[in-house]
Design a protein around this motif. Structure first.
Motif, PDB file in Angstrom:
ATOM      1  N   LEU A 133       0.966  -1.186  -0.015  1.00 54.58           N
ATOM      2  CA  LEU A 133       0.024  -0.017  -0.122  1.00 54.58           C
ATOM      3  C   LEU A 133       0.856   1.439  -0.039  1.00 54.58           C
ATOM      4  CD1 LEU A 133      -2.731  -1.086   2.659  1.00 54.58           C
ATOM      5  CD2 LEU A 133      -2.734  -1.145   0.164  1.00 54.58           C
ATOM      6  N   SER A 134       1.896   1.219   0.586  1.00 50.64           N
ATOM      7  CA  SER A 134       2.901   2.440   0.818  1.00 50.64           C
ATOM      8  C   SER A 134       3.272   2.835  -0.538  1.00 50.64           C
ATOM      9  CB  SER A 134       3.712   2.180   1.748  1.00 50.64           C
ATOM     10  OG  SER A 134       3.301   1.979   3.310  1.00 50.64           O
ATOM     11  N   LEU A 135       4.000   1.546  -1.255  1.00 49.32           N
ATOM     12  CA  LEU A 135       4.666   2.075  -2.358  1.00 49.32           C
ATOM     13  C   LEU A 135       3.675   2.363  -3.574  1.00 49.32           C
ATOM     14  CD1 LEU A 135       7.067   0.728  -1.008  1.00 49.32           C
ATOM     15  CD2 LEU A 135       7.482  -0.835  -3.033  1.00 49.32           C
ATOM     16  N   GLY A 136       2.598   1.866  -3.527  1.00 52.17           N
ATOM     17  CA  GLY A 136       1.574   2.406  -4.419  1.00 52.17           C
ATOM     18  C   GLY A 136       0.986   3.659  -4.237  1.00 52.17           C
ATOM     19  N   MET A 137       0.952   4.044  -2.836  1.00 55.41           N
ATOM     20  CA  MET A 137       0.769   5.645  -2.627  1.00 55.41           C
ATOM     21  C   MET A 137       1.545   6.618  -2.786  1.00 55.41           C
ATOM     22  SD  MET A 137      -2.484   6.157  -1.867  1.00 55.41           S
ATOM     23  CE  MET A 137      -1.995   7.960  -1.144  1.00 55.41           C
ATOM     24  N   ALA A 138       2.991   5.975  -2.469  1.00 57.17           N
ATOM     25  CA  ALA A 138       4.082   6.909  -2.837  1.00 57.17           C
ATOM     26  C   ALA A 138       4.350   7.124  -4.503  1.00 57.17           C
ATOM     27  CB  ALA A 138       5.481   6.204  -2.545  1.00 57.17           C
ATOM     28  N   SER A 139       3.981   6.246  -5.412  1.00 56.48           N
ATOM     29  CA  SER A 139       3.967   6.485  -6.816  1.00 56.48           C
ATOM     30  C   SER A 139       2.807   7.412  -7.010  1.00 56.48           C
ATOM     31  CB  SER A 139       3.624   5.059  -7.521  1.00 56.48           C
ATOM     32  OG  SER A 139       4.704   4.063  -7.191  1.00 56.48           O
ATOM     33  N   VAL A 140       1.472   7.430  -6.557  1.00 58.08           N
ATOM     34  CA  VAL A 140       0.650   8.448  -6.694  1.00 58.08           C
ATOM     35  C   VAL A 140       1.078   9.652  -6.392  1.00 58.08           C
ATOM     36  CG1 VAL A 140      -1.674   9.087  -6.254  1.00 58.08           C
ATOM     37  CG2 VAL A 140      -1.177   6.642  -6.569  1.00 58.08           C
ATOM     38  N   ILE A 141       1.796   9.900  -5.138  1.00 57.21           N
ATOM     39  CA  ILE A 141       2.084  11.180  -4.490  1.00 57.21           C
ATOM     40  C   ILE A 141       3.323  11.698  -5.556  1.00 57.21           C
ATOM     41  CG2 ILE A 141       3.188  12.302  -2.837  1.00 57.21           C
ATOM     42  CD1 ILE A 141       1.752  10.590  -0.989  1.00 57.21           C
ATOM     43  N   GLY A 142       4.189  10.788  -5.985  1.00 54.05           N
ATOM     44  CA  GLY A 142       5.423  11.197  -6.571  1.00 54.05           C
ATOM     45  C   GLY A 142       5.008  11.741  -7.966  1.00 54.05           C
TER      46      GLY A 142
END
Length: 453
Positions: free
Chosen positions: A399-408
């Protein structure tokens, strides 16, 4: 012109310097002026003050103009102080107007006025015009030395015009056709002239589909246009299509280098401090505000951990995986940031659209998270014999890596829509933001499954 290889380069330069020290004018001029202007600049920078003073005596202002153009701005500021006023004025007269404008834009107002007054009236007017345009626009980086011809001219007449005006032009590969009012109506090339009959009219060989840029067009967009069409130069026009200058490919290379350096500085939160010539104090002064701001922003991380203190007390082992989750999210977000900023800079985002870019990066983040999550689940199950701890960390990673990609991806897109430089969504900023969000995800997942531990 001499072509130097590594083996003979030093020997050749030593001969030049020796002839200069021995005050052998003829030998110095022969050896020195045979070099490419950039090699001349390299040799010149190796000279001591006394030797440089002799160079000003031995070569003319127009010969020195190319050397001066090859210097960095700070070097130019130092060298111009060594030149006699008349010598400097004549040198500026022989430089391309855009290069003179670049230099004058970096000096004090009184020095600028003094130099312009000493220059030829016509040359000075061209420079003054360039200085009126807003920085980082086509008008500010264009040159005034170009060849304009009329459509009623014959090929023979234009070739004769090139013989007269060509030496003073920055490039003559493209010839821009204007009407009586100076409005751009077509373009032709040296190739077209050479392959056409001498009595043929320009209007019969020119192309009327001219790709031009407006004087107010951003320099980065100008670079993209020249890159897209593989131009050596692009004409610059006003609102009424009046041809006022050209932007050449060498200027575009400088723009691309400048924009890349600027974006790199923004992404790393070191804007303005990437120049290695800066002192430690100057670099620290430029970098410190961002770091201090992000430090305060990072206090949110401590606040998040404090909110889940009970969860940590119940399962102390969870604390061991905080750096890993934060680091993985920060790295993934920075990767997506780089992709997003690059897509905006090259214009590929406009072709693919927000939706496809967003979906691709989100899917990429989830897939990376899934692979990393499965690996960590297996490792923790084997090492700690706690399948549930592995599930908590693994799901949090996904979940964290998915959200991190969205934010980036989305942060620079939003910033771009606000008409700001997307690169200000710097790596440290994205990393800090992803730290906070990844911790929230991690402790939320852990808290919800705490009853099963």
């Amino acid at each position: 012109m001499v072509k130097l290889n590594e083996q003979t380069r030093e020997e050749y330069i030593e001969q030049i310097i020796l002839s200069l020290q021995q005050q052998d004018v003829d030998t110095f001029r022969h050896l020195f002026l045979e070099l490419h202007p950039m090699d001349q600049t390299d040799v010149f920078l190796r000279l001591q003050t006394e030797e440089r003073m002799r160079v000003y005596e031995y070569i003319s202002p127009d010969e020195f103009a190319e050397i001066f153009e090859g210097l960095e701005i700070e070097e130019q500021k130092t060298i111009v102080l060594e030149l006699h006023e008349l010598y400097a004025a004549e040198m500026f007269n022989h430089m391309f107007a855009d290069n003179v404008a670049d230099f004058l834009s970096e000096v004090k107002e009184n020095s600028r006025t003094k130099i312009l007054q000493a220059m030829n009236k016509e040359e000075a007017e061209d420079v003054r015009e360039l200085l009126t345009y807003e920085e980082e626009t086509a008008g500010a980086i264009m040159t005034k030395e170009f060849i304009a011809i009329k459509k009623t001219d014959t090929v023979e007449e234009v070739i004769e015009q090139l013989r007269r005006e060509g030496p003073a032009a920055e490039t003559i590969y493209y010839l821009y056709v204007v009407d009586r009012k100076g409005l751009l109506v077509g373009v032709t090339s040296i190739r077209d002239l050479i392959t056409s009959h001498s009595d043929e009219k320009i209007e019969d060989i020119m192309s009327t589909q001219v790709v031009s840029v407006h004087v107010k067009t951003d320099q980065e967009e100008v670079a993209q246009i020249i890159q897209k069409y593989d131009f050596l130069a692009a004409p610059v026009v006003t609102d009424h299509n009046l041809l006022v200058g050209i932007v050449t490919v060498d200027d575009v290379i400088d723009v691309l280098e400048e924009e890349t350096t600027e974006d790199f500085g923004e992404i790393t939160a070191s804007r303005g401090s990437t120049d290695v010539s800066l002192t430690s104090f100057q670099a620290a002064r430029k970098r410190a505000p961002w770091i201090i701001l992000l430090m305060f922003f990072g206090l949110l991380t401590a606040e998040v951990i404090g909110q889940f203190e009970e969860t940590l007390e119940a399962v102390v082992l969870l604390a061991a995986f905080i750096p890993m989750i934060m680091g993985s999210a920060g790295n993934t977000g920075t990767q997506s940031l780089a992709v997003s900023v690059r897509a905006l800079a090259t214009g590929t985002l406009e072709k693919k659209g927000w939706g496809k870019t967003f979906l691709r990066e989100f899917s990429t983040g989830l897939l990376i998270g899934l692979m990393a999550g499965i690996v960590i689940m297996v490792l923790l199950a084997l090492i700690y014999q706690e399948m549930l701890i592995g599930i908590i960390v693994g799901v949090s990673i996904i979940l964290s890596l998915g959200m991190a990609s969205v934010i980036g991806t989305i942060v620079p897109l939003v910033i771009d829509k606000l008409k700001l430089d997307p690169a200000i969504a710097s790596g440290p900023f994205i990393t800090t933001l992803n730290d906070v969000i990844s911790l929230l995800i991690y402790f939320t997942v852990a808290t919800s499954l705490l009853q099963y531990l």
